[in-house]
Scaffold this motif. Sequence first.
Motif, mmCIF file in Angstrom:
data_model
loop_
_atom_site.group_PDB
_atom_site.id
_atom_site.type_symbol
_atom_site.label_atom_id
_atom_site.label_comp_id
_atom_site.label_asym_id
_atom_site.label_seq_id
_atom_site.Cartn_x
_atom_site.Cartn_y
_atom_site.Cartn_z
ATOM 1 N N SER A 159 -109.137 -32.864 41.446
ATOM 2 C CA SER A 159 -108.309 -31.656 41.428
ATOM 3 C C SER A 159 -109.032 -30.489 42.095
ATOM 4 O O SER A 159 -108.437 -29.731 42.879
ATOM 5 N N ALA A 160 -110.349 -30.354 41.800
ATOM 6 C CA ALA A 160 -111.133 -29.277 42.401
ATOM 7 C C ALA A 160 -111.272 -29.482 43.912
ATOM 8 O O ALA A 160 -111.194 -28.524 44.701
ATOM 9 N N ARG A 161 -111.431 -30.718 44.335
ATOM 10 C CA ARG A 161 -111.584 -30.990 45.766
ATOM 11 C C ARG A 161 -110.295 -30.699 46.529
ATOM 12 O O ARG A 161 -110.327 -30.123 47.633
ATOM 13 N N VAL A 162 -109.161 -31.081 45.963
ATOM 14 C CA VAL A 162 -107.879 -30.822 46.627
ATOM 15 C C VAL A 162 -107.692 -29.318 46.809
ATOM 16 O O VAL A 162 -107.221 -28.861 47.863
ATOM 17 N N TYR A 163 -108.074 -28.536 45.815
ATOM 18 C CA TYR A 163 -107.970 -27.083 45.954
ATOM 19 C C TYR A 163 -108.863 -26.610 47.100
ATOM 20 O O TYR A 163 -108.434 -25.804 47.951
ATOM 21 N N CYS A 164 -110.110 -27.080 47.144
ATOM 22 C CA CYS A 164 -111.022 -26.659 48.204
ATOM 23 C C CYS A 164 -110.485 -27.034 49.583
ATOM 24 O O CYS A 164 -110.682 -26.309 50.566
ATOM 25 N N MET A 165 -109.767 -28.150 49.652
ATOM 26 C CA MET A 165 -109.224 -28.598 50.937
ATOM 27 C C MET A 165 -108.060 -27.730 51.409
ATOM 28 O O MET A 165 -107.984 -27.361 52.590
ATOM 29 N N HIS A 166 -107.152 -27.389 50.504
ATOM 30 C CA HIS A 166 -105.843 -26.885 50.962
ATOM 31 C C HIS A 166 -105.424 -25.533 50.391
ATOM 32 O O HIS A 166 -104.385 -25.021 50.801
ATOM 33 N N ALA A 167 -106.194 -24.928 49.499
ATOM 34 C CA ALA A 167 -105.749 -23.667 48.905
ATOM 35 C C ALA A 167 -105.753 -22.547 49.947
ATOM 36 O O ALA A 167 -106.668 -22.459 50.782
ATOM 37 N N PRO A 168 -104.747 -21.681 49.923
ATOM 38 C CA PRO A 168 -104.722 -20.546 50.859
ATOM 39 C C PRO A 168 -105.678 -19.445 50.392
ATOM 40 O O PRO A 168 -106.106 -19.401 49.237
ATOM 41 N N TYR A 169 -105.998 -18.536 51.298
ATOM 42 C CA TYR A 169 -106.845 -17.389 50.986
ATOM 43 C C TYR A 169 -106.495 -16.271 51.959
ATOM 44 O O TYR A 169 -105.942 -16.521 53.049
ATOM 45 N N PRO A 170 -106.739 -15.022 51.603
ATOM 46 C CA PRO A 170 -106.389 -13.897 52.480
ATOM 47 C C PRO A 170 -107.047 -14.006 53.849
ATOM 48 O O PRO A 170 -108.236 -14.331 53.956
ATOM 49 N N GLY A 171 -106.262 -13.786 54.893
ATOM 50 C CA GLY A 171 -106.771 -13.830 56.253
ATOM 51 C C GLY A 171 -106.871 -15.225 56.836
ATOM 52 O O GLY A 171 -107.409 -15.406 57.938
ATOM 53 N N GLN A 172 -106.354 -16.229 56.139
ATOM 54 C CA GLN A 172 -106.480 -17.615 56.609
ATOM 55 C C GLN A 172 -105.754 -17.813 57.942
ATOM 56 O O GLN A 172 -104.649 -17.352 58.154
ATOM 57 N N ARG A 173 -106.430 -18.516 58.856
ATOM 58 C CA ARG A 173 -105.826 -18.905 60.126
ATOM 59 C C ARG A 173 -105.775 -20.428 60.256
ATOM 60 O O ARG A 173 -104.928 -20.954 60.977
ATOM 61 N N ALA A 174 -106.693 -21.119 59.593
ATOM 62 C CA ALA A 174 -106.819 -22.575 59.742
ATOM 63 C C ALA A 174 -105.950 -23.257 58.695
ATOM 64 O O ALA A 174 -106.380 -23.518 57.581
ATOM 65 N N SER A 175 -104.716 -23.557 59.051
ATOM 66 C CA SER A 175 -103.767 -24.088 58.072
ATOM 67 C C SER A 175 -103.875 -25.590 57.857
ATOM 68 O O SER A 175 -103.236 -26.141 56.968
#
Length: 632
Positions: free
Chosen positions: A412-428
């Motif tokens: 669960s923690a790894r999936v978040y690190c892989m795909h969670a959004p964050y402010p200013g994100q460009r790499a979708s």
Amino acid sequence: MSPQLKILTPIGMLGYSYNKETFWAAVEAGVDAIILDSGSTDSGPSKLALRKSIQTNEAYKKDLEDIVAACHYHRTPVLIGEKSQKFEVAESNFFKGSAGGDGSTRGVNQIGDIIQSVIERGGYRSMKVIKILAEIEKDVIREKHRRGMIRPCGISVPDLVEEDINEARTIVAQMGVEPWIKAMNDHPDFDIMIGGRSYDPSPYAAFCAWKGFPDLGISYHMGKIMECGGLCTSPKSREALATVRHDYFDITPLDPESVCTSTSVAAHTLYEKTRPDVLVGPGGTLDLHSTTYEELEDGRSVRVRGAKFIPVKDNEYTIKLEAGKLDGFFSIFMGGFRDAVLISQIDKFLEAMKTYVAQKIDFPFDINVQLFGRDAVMGALEPNSGQTGHELGILLRARAETQDQATHVCQSARVYCMHAPYPGQRASAGNFAMPCAPLDIPMGPVSEFCMYHLMTVSDPCENFPITAIVMEGSNTAPQRDSSGVDVQVVVNRHATATNGGIQTKSAKSTVTTSVLGREPPTGHKFLADLASVVRSKNSGPYELTFDVMFSTEQSRDIVKNAKILTAEKISTLYNVPVSDVIACLWWDPAIAFKATIKRSIVSGSFHDSDAHGSAQHMPFMELPIPVGNIAI
């Protein structure tokens, strides 16, 4: 009574391998015993808790083959003890202590089985093997605990509670010299002695006492140095030889590229110790305040005098108890971040990750995150190779009651690190470089220390049963051809002399830039540039100790006179209360400073980041020391 004993230690830890030619050169030249270590708590509680060895059977077998052969051909006794497992070579015996790494009955039997196989395969003679066991039943501990006869080993260790005893997987006690001496007296015709958990120098001191050298100050101090093999040499090496006489002992490295210096030998009492001047063990205290270290004319040996052993009072003899327990299971994932936008807000991102997992998981769990960084994400494609700050590596550990639950948290923690959004994100497409498959790796049980305590006993031998067996051999081994053994040790007089066995630059070095790669404040030098050694290490699982050593008294005096290395400064450097600074002193015999602090996280426990304790030295290295206009 013999005027001297020669004791060979081929390596500081059984299974780490040693130079076979050097070993046989020493044996053929004549030694009275081979002694070495075969265990340690340095790497955490897992060996005790999981009942596993430090080394593989193959590694033990490889080291034991020549040692057992020396016992066969020369009837040299061998001793192995633990925390220091040791072998001794002398006339007709083989000793072994703290067998298998944890000092348990399982470990003793494991080493015994390997020795039996070596005897059979080598066609060696039958050998009388003595086992000294150190494992203690829980009922014995419970009774002593109820009677108030167990106390913590040091101010950093918590009081023992009944739950600790119940959850302990294996409990071993650390024996002093007495069980070893009793085993030798009961079985003077022994060939091999395998001991369970032992105080580091016990096999050394016991053998000396048995051979008519009763001064425990001399023999304990010798054992304290020798149990790490050639670590006291400069540069550090593997094999070392001790020559013990009735009022002093000499230490000689066997590697021709190494030498002993007065400071390198004196510095060894700093290593892994809370303090270097007073060493407490079973039955008494080794007082080193009056010791002297004399470099001999051969240019490589050091003569040591003056240690005193102060025995405990009647009815105050204690043995140390050690035990580990299991506390859930853990799984891990590893990977890296290279996006500068994400790295700039990594702390908030990881906190959000923990919140996400907590909302998703409905059972108790724990997460530990360690961040690392440099060139791991892009590898050969990295345009900023060698620079720091442009990427972060992550090791995440997830703990829960079962392995499947731990892996679920990890995933669960790894999936978040892989795909969670964050402010200013460009790499979708994703945030996270993943180098390992499987991505979520089950690691097994979590181990923790639950016992590191002193137990008062009326008889130093009562908890250490001794058994003797004859390991049958065919005695068909061919006669050893020693004609090719060169017993002459060539002295390399160009070897670089250093403090503490760590090679350093000469005191006359013309290097002007800092070893840290940046310049200190004006009028200052970094401690890293004034000292020859700056190191950290466990002093048991509940303490972290620091050694700062100097090549010259001038450099030491600059730092000493600056009055910067105080308990208050150490408290600031390591973010601990001043009350947690256990030792803070200068040790002039080694031209050194010593400090010890209470570990905020016990070695090897789930949230610990450095089980060995050897990577915690940088705050000392980076400490600016005022030097003004002093020429250095």
